[in-house]
Design an enzyme around this catalytic site. Structure first.
Site, PDB file in Angstrom:
ATOM      1  N   ASP A   1       1.140  -0.941  -0.361  1.00 50.54           N
ATOM      2  CA  ASP A   1      -0.215  -0.117   0.389  1.00 50.54           C
ATOM      3  C   ASP A   1       0.815   0.903   0.123  1.00 50.54           C
ATOM      4  OD1 ASP A   1      -1.987   1.619   0.629  1.00 50.54           O
ATOM      5  OD2 ASP A   1      -1.664   2.350   2.500  1.00 50.54           O
TER       6      ASP A   1
ATOM      7  N   ASP B   1      -1.836  -0.643   6.292  1.00 45.84           N
ATOM      8  CA  ASP B   1      -1.981  -0.235   7.337  1.00 45.84           C
ATOM      9  C   ASP B   1      -3.226  -0.098   7.476  1.00 45.84           C
ATOM     10  OD1 ASP B   1      -1.527   1.673   5.881  1.00 45.84           O
ATOM     11  OD2 ASP B   1      -1.659   3.260   7.625  1.00 45.84           O
TER      12      ASP B   1
ATOM     13  N   ASP C   1      -6.998  -2.159   3.745  1.00 49.43           N
ATOM     14  CA  ASP C   1      -5.863  -3.466   3.165  1.00 49.43           C
ATOM     15  C   ASP C   1      -6.183  -4.932   3.739  1.00 49.43           C
ATOM     16  OD1 ASP C   1      -3.834  -0.816   1.769  1.00 49.43           O
ATOM     17  OD2 ASP C   1      -3.491  -0.772   3.627  1.00 49.43           O
TER      18      ASP C   1
END
Length: 674
Positions: free
Chosen positions: A364, A561, A565
């Site tokens: 990410d 995080d 996700d």
């Protein structure tokens, strides 16, 4: 083991030359008081210790072995249960009737200490693994925290006007009492409790939990908002469009549940080895018993079956899976401890095994590859500015200091870093323009700071630099004349480039999966050294990207995080959760980074690969030990050399194999170098 030494010394006069030599060497080291303990009470005391350990400390090992047997399968629990029960049964028989053993020329050996040590080693490893898993996850609490428990329901006429929205009375009700179509009010700073359509108002919305984008977005009348996002600076009137299981949060939870349940659990290396080893040992023990029974009761021999039974038990005892049982837990335990010291909290041996095989690492952007906090990357005065730089910074910091908006905090931090701004001037009549910026009066002038909505026309003298095409501009306007512009960006982590370089050296391909727009994601990825960028992805699309990579034959790890996700982390073969991540990301991930240094990612891969290699070495040594020891215990040397392996020496050899496995595992304490 200490209490067993007197019993082993008593057995040294059985004619076994090697055993007698070892006993004579050890005799001077034995305390005199210990050697005076009576043998039979000592046997019963050790028996009681073994029973207590088996019944109260490790019953799950035997129940799991029984369940596997009911399904005609074997695993590590089968191996441990078989070995410890064989050692205990033989020891119990020797304890109950030592004279019967002696009458047939068989030493009444007991192996209670082996039973306890095997179980203790395994339970210690499982406890450490369980502790690591429990510290890394706190169940699925993330969704409950993301959704408020109540909402402000408005009482409105049939066809409300704008004035009705402002004057309507409100009732604070539990969220469960709100229905689709109800109208609620969301104040500045509140979490939006449900999915809805804005009927009135304008505000900046923090949607990072959904999209990963760190910079707030402007939402006004006619726009849709999602439950769990944060209303930053305006008052909104929202009509509920989806609640309960139909909401965005509920859909994301279902994605996570499906991803976790669809990931097939891997069978451990030791389980795969035991699937072959257990039937082999059982077959060899049966063949040994039959062969010695025939040899002892034919050709005018009438020895009975005691010796055949004792030798068959010796086969099971020497195969007692101390080394086999420790091969994987010992390596995993040492590796988990070393990983924790390095800043990695790993949830268990399966996570290590999966991580060792990855060839692709998906990351990410916001909060993972970047810091996740807006920062002023550049500042420029307008060509026709009537203020100098110090004064502009002073005005901007004074006005933005009245706001808690992330961009406002970034402006204040930037001005403070310059260390040359004078004392802040007096601010009068400050006013928040939701989703736009701030206005106030300062030194008799009208000051405004915010986005392009504040400009009467595009300001060519404030054009955005090409190098900062992905930055968010904040304009400083005095008396309707542009004075300067701040360019806000999300800062890449300092360790990102080096981490991606190490990842590629490990033959792992990094890719970026982000909810940010492409113009923001590509420059960040290029700085980190990532070529494959997939932007503007929703949580479902991130999950689909992971699944597509896996369907193409790749082993994929994911680092993230945020809530957006979580499903991808759960679907990936191995998931890395950042230390600043949500509880849900920690739940979904297999490895939790205790520090924000991205170089922990390649460190984890190297450690996982080395741990898996040590596991295989341990299993190989355990198998080699059994390949050599089992035939000797079965008596293959007896026809030619009249040598039967002493059970005491077999027990010592078993202990030596365990020590070798532990010593090999301890090499993992040294962290693999880049």
């Amino acid at each position: 083991m200490t209490l067993s030494m007197p019993l082993m010394m008593l057995q040294s006069d059985t004619g076994d030359t090697l055993l007698s030599a070892i006993a004579s060497l050890m005799a001077p080291l034995m305390p005199h008081l210990l050697m005076q303990l009576p043998a039979q009470p000592l046997r019963w005391f050790l028996c009681a210790l073994s029973v207590g350990t088996m019944l109260f400390a490790a019953p799950e090992i035997y129940t799991a072995a029984w369940r596997a047997a009911c399904h005609r399968a074997t695993n590590m629990n089968t191996l441990v249960a078989l070995g410890t029960l064989a050692a205990f049964a033989s020891s119990l028989a020797a304890t109950i009737a030592p004279g019967n053993f002696a009458s047939h020329g068989i030493t009444a050996d007991v192996y209670y200490e082996a039973v306890i040590l095997i179980l203790a080693f395994l339970l210690t490893g499982r406890w450490l693994e369980s502790r690591a898993r429990n510290r890394a996850t706190q169940a699925l609490r993330g969704f409950a925290k993301l959704q408020p428990s109540d909402a402000r329901l408005l009482t409105l006429p049939h066809k409300p006007s704008v004035a009705d929205y402002a004057s309507a009375s409100e009732t604070l009700l539990p969220l469960d009492a709100i229905e689709v179509g109800d109208v609620i009010r969301v104040l500045a700073g509140d979490q939006i409790p449900l999915d809805g359509l804005i009927l009135h108002g304008c505000s900046s919305i923090d949607e990072s939990m959904l999209t990963g984008e760190p910079l707030p977005v402007t939402r006004a009348t006619g726009d849709r908002v999602s439950g769990g996002t944060i209303n930053l600076d305006g008052v909104l009137v929202v009509r509920a469009t989806a609640i309960g299981t139909a909401s965005t949060l509920a859909q994301m939870q279902r994605l996570l549940d499906q991803a976790q349940s669809s990931r097939a659990p891997m069978q451990g290396l030791a389980d795969r080895a035991s699937a072959i080893f257990v039937p082999t040992v059982l077959g060899l023990a049966a063949i040994t018993f039959i062969a010695w029974s025939i040899a002892g009761n034919t050709m005018h021999h009438h020895e009975g079956y005691s010796r055949a039974f004792a030798i068959a038990i010796a086969v099971l005892i020497i195969a007692c899976p101390c080394a086999m049982g420790l091969a994987v837990p010992a390596a995993v335990t040492v590796s988990l401890g070393r990983a924790a010291q390095a800043g990695l909290l790993i949830k268990g041996g399966e996570a290590l095994e999966r991580l060792s095989a990855i060839d692709t690492l998906a990351l990410d952007k916001t909060g993972t590859l970047t810091l996740g906090r807006p920062k002023i990357a550049a500042f420029a005065l307008a060509q026709h500015s009537t203020l100098d730089e110090r004064t502009v910074l002073s005005y901007a910091a004074a006005l933005e200091g009245l706001s808690t908006h992330p961009l406002a905090q970034a402006v204040v931090a930037y001005a403070e870093q310059r260390n040359d701004r004078p004392v802040a001037p007096h601010i009068e009549n400050p006013r928040v323009l939701p989703g736009i910026g701030l206005t106030a009066e300062i030194a008799g002038h009208a000051l405004a700071i915010g986005n392009a909505s504040l400009l009467d026309r595009p300001a060519s003298e404030l054009a955005q630099p090409t190098s900062l095409a992905y930055a968010t501009p904040l304009y400083v306007i005095l008396d309707n004349k542009p004075q300067a512009v701040f360019f806000a960006t999300d800062t890449i982590r300092p360790s990102a480039h080096e981490a991606m370089k190490q990842i590629q050296v490990l033959q792992v391909r990094p890719i970026l999966l982000t909810g940010d727009i492409e113009s923001s994601a590509v420059p960040i990825a290029a700085t980190a050294g990532i070529e494959d960028v997939r932007a503007s992805l929703l949580p479902q699309q991130k999950l689909d990207a992971i699944r597509n990579l896996q369907a193409a034959g790749h082993r994929v790890a994911m680092a993230g995080d945020g809530l957006n996700d979580a499903a991808a982390l759960a679907q990936a073969d191995a998931g890395f959760a950042m230390p600043s991540g949500t509880d849900l990301a920690r739940e979904a991930g297999d490895i939790l980074l205790l520090h924000s240094d991205l170089r922990l990612l390649p460190t984890a891969v190297r450690l996982a690969r080395r741990t898996t290699r040590v596991m295989r070495q341990n299993l190989a040594w355990a198998l080699i030990y059994n390949i050599i020891g089992l035939p000797i215990a079965a008596g293959v040397l007896y026809p030619r050399f009249h040598v039967l392996l002493s059970p005491v020496l077999a027990s010592a050899a078993m202990a030596l194999s365990s020590v070798s496995v532990l010593a090999n595992s301890l090499r993992l304490r040294r962290l693999p170098e880049a």
